[in-house]
Design a protein around this motif. Structure first.
Motif, PDB file in Angstrom:
ATOM      1  N   ALA A  71       0.827  -1.204   0.000  1.00 62.23           N
ATOM      2  CA  ALA A  71       0.000   0.000   0.000  1.00 62.23           C
ATOM      3  C   ALA A  71       0.866   1.262   0.000  1.00 62.23           C
ATOM      4  CB  ALA A  71      -0.936   0.003   1.204  1.00 62.23           C
ATOM      5  N   LEU A  72       1.960   1.241   0.741  1.00 59.29           N
ATOM      6  CA  LEU A  72       2.846   2.399   0.761  1.00 59.29           C
ATOM      7  C   LEU A  72       3.478   2.632  -0.602  1.00 59.29           C
ATOM      8  CD1 LEU A  72       4.667   2.102   4.209  1.00 59.29           C
ATOM      9  CD2 LEU A  72       3.015   3.843   3.507  1.00 59.29           C
ATOM     10  N   ARG A  73       3.946   1.580  -1.234  1.00 61.66           N
ATOM     11  CA  ARG A  73       4.572   1.742  -2.550  1.00 61.66           C
ATOM     12  C   ARG A  73       3.592   2.308  -3.558  1.00 61.66           C
ATOM     13  NH1 ARG A  73       9.351  -2.107  -4.419  1.00 61.66           N
ATOM     14  NH2 ARG A  73       9.267  -0.424  -5.922  1.00 61.66           N
TER      15      ARG A  73
ATOM     16  N   ASN B 169      -5.343   2.811   9.458  1.00 64.94           N
ATOM     17  CA  ASN B 169      -5.445   3.802   8.388  1.00 64.94           C
ATOM     18  C   ASN B 169      -5.350   3.186   7.000  1.00 64.94           C
ATOM     19  OD1 ASN B 169      -5.836   6.030   9.978  1.00 64.94           O
ATOM     20  ND2 ASN B 169      -3.686   6.626  10.060  1.00 64.94           N
ATOM     21  N   ALA B 170      -5.207   1.871   6.906  1.00 65.05           N
ATOM     22  CA  ALA B 170      -5.166   1.166   5.625  1.00 65.05           C
ATOM     23  C   ALA B 170      -6.478   0.401   5.467  1.00 65.05           C
ATOM     24  CB  ALA B 170      -3.977   0.215   5.566  1.00 65.05           C
ATOM     25  N   LEU B 171      -7.309   0.825   4.521  1.00 64.48           N
ATOM     26  CA  LEU B 171      -8.639   0.246   4.346  1.00 64.48           C
ATOM     27  C   LEU B 171      -8.718  -0.515   3.025  1.00 64.48           C
ATOM     28  CD1 LEU B 171     -10.935   3.209   5.508  1.00 64.48           C
ATOM     29  CD2 LEU B 171      -9.683   1.549   6.891  1.00 64.48           C
ATOM     30  N   ALA B 172      -9.534  -1.556   3.039  1.00 68.39           N
ATOM     31  CA  ALA B 172      -9.686  -2.386   1.842  1.00 68.39           C
ATOM     32  C   ALA B 172     -10.175  -1.544   0.664  1.00 68.39           C
ATOM     33  CB  ALA B 172     -10.665  -3.523   2.119  1.00 68.39           C
TER      34      ALA B 172
ATOM     35  N   VAL C 137      -6.274   6.256   4.495  1.00 68.52           N
ATOM     36  CA  VAL C 137      -7.062   7.406   4.922  1.00 68.52           C
ATOM     37  C   VAL C 137      -6.275   8.121   6.017  1.00 68.52           C
ATOM     38  CG1 VAL C 137      -9.277   6.365   4.345  1.00 68.52           C
ATOM     39  CG2 VAL C 137      -8.321   6.022   6.643  1.00 68.52           C
ATOM     40  N   ASP C 138      -6.759   9.285   6.417  1.00 67.27           N
ATOM     41  CA  ASP C 138      -6.210  10.053   7.553  1.00 67.27           C
ATOM     42  C   ASP C 138      -4.712  10.331   7.464  1.00 67.27           C
ATOM     43  OD1 ASP C 138      -8.750  10.076   8.572  1.00 67.27           O
ATOM     44  OD2 ASP C 138      -8.405   8.478  10.025  1.00 67.27           O
TER      45      ASP C 138
END
Length: 302
Positions: free
Chosen positions: A123-125, A198-201, A212-213
């Motif tokens: 997700a970060l990448r 803060n990581a949502l599907a 998010v956030d």
């Protein structure tokens, strides 16, 4: 949220009293139908909503004088839905924003820790991106490092020196090093506060997650990897904190392609400042546990 606002007093306490009217005004102005309140936040009101054209959304109203959202809005505007929930509307004067609604948080999927780390790394990448010009609305990596240089010793003294002077000196040395390493041409748009909640599907990409956030930051990507390691204190304290922490740092660095030592230095900085902040806010037990891991890390750092 209400308890925190009342404890803070002043504008934050008054904000709770005016919140119903504030939410009603936003709902009217943005043509929203409100759904259930989403609990778990400590400094904002968050609720499900539906727009006039039927899109599932989330309304967030930040607590007055406590959670400025300018950095969050700027990050979401710059991201344009890449790696983040799409921003649908924002009103900085009322501390409010409206985003598309994503799925369940990563931590609620029942995945093991290894899989959660992989998902966070991916997700970060997907979220990191270079920009043509450093955004004036966001703190730079150099400014973030300088903030730590000011915050850590001041809070250390104010909270009764709850960690060793050796750890504090290491944090200051690492922060000066990371600040000196900042280069605008190598920086990227970062989340600034990535964690499992803060990581949502991503409904559009099964198995994927978007953020998010965001706090918002323009810095070396190693910062976000280091910030991830503020979490998982329970797991670290039931093992060898140094060996396990280094192993996780190496794993996350490999997943994201960032330098291990840069990520490790940010991890030590961020975990120590987080522990000091918890002490300042009165969460002494959790603050001391957070700092205990940082102390163990300091013994294996140079």
């Amino acid at each position: 949220m209400t308890r925190n606002a009342q404890a803070l007093g002043g504008a934050s306490a008054r904000w709770v009293e005016t919140l119903p009217a504030l939410v009603a005004g936003l709902s009217r102005d943005w043509s929203l139908t409100l759904g259930p309140t989403l609990h778990g936040g400590s400094s904002s009101y968050v609720a499900e909503a539906q727009t006039a054209d039927g899109e599932a959304a989330v309304l967030k109203v930040a607590m007055a004088d406590y959670e400025p959202i300018a950095g969050e809005v700027a990050t979401l505007e710059l991201a344009q839905g890449r790696g983040y929930a799409r921003l649908l509307a924002a009103d900085l004067s009322r501390g409010a924003l409206l985003t598309e609604r994503l799925g369940l948080a990563l931590g609620r999927h029942g995945y093991g820790l290894e899989r959660r780390m992989q998902a966070l790394g991916q997700a970060l990448r997907a979220a990191w991106r270079p920009l043509a010009h450093p955004p004036t609305a966001l703190m730079s990596g150099a400014e973030k490092a300088a903030w730590h240089v000011g915050f850590a010793p001041q809070t250390w003294e104010a909270t009764g020196r709850p960690c060793s002077e050796r750890l504090l000196d290491l944090v200051l040395a690492f922060a000066q090093r990371r600040g000196g390493a900042y280069a605008a041409e190598a920086a990227m748009l970062l989340h600034g506060d990535p964690h499992e909640a803060n990581a949502l599907a991503d409904p559009a990409a099964p198995g994927g997650f978007r953020f998010v956030d965001p706090d918002g930051l323009y810095a070396e990507p190693a910062f976000d990897v280091g910030a991830l390691l503020r979490d998982w204190t329970d797991e670290l304290l039931t093992a060898d904190p140094l060996a396990l922490g280094r192993s996780w740092c190496e794993q996350l660095a490999s997943l994201t392609g960032v330098p291990v030592e840069a990520a490790w230095e940010w991890a030590v900085i961020e975990r120590t400042s987080t522990g000091l902040l918890l002490m300042k806010l009165g969460a002494e037990a959790e603050g001391r546990r957070t700092l205990a891991v940082a102390e163990a890390w300091a013994k294996g750092s140079a």
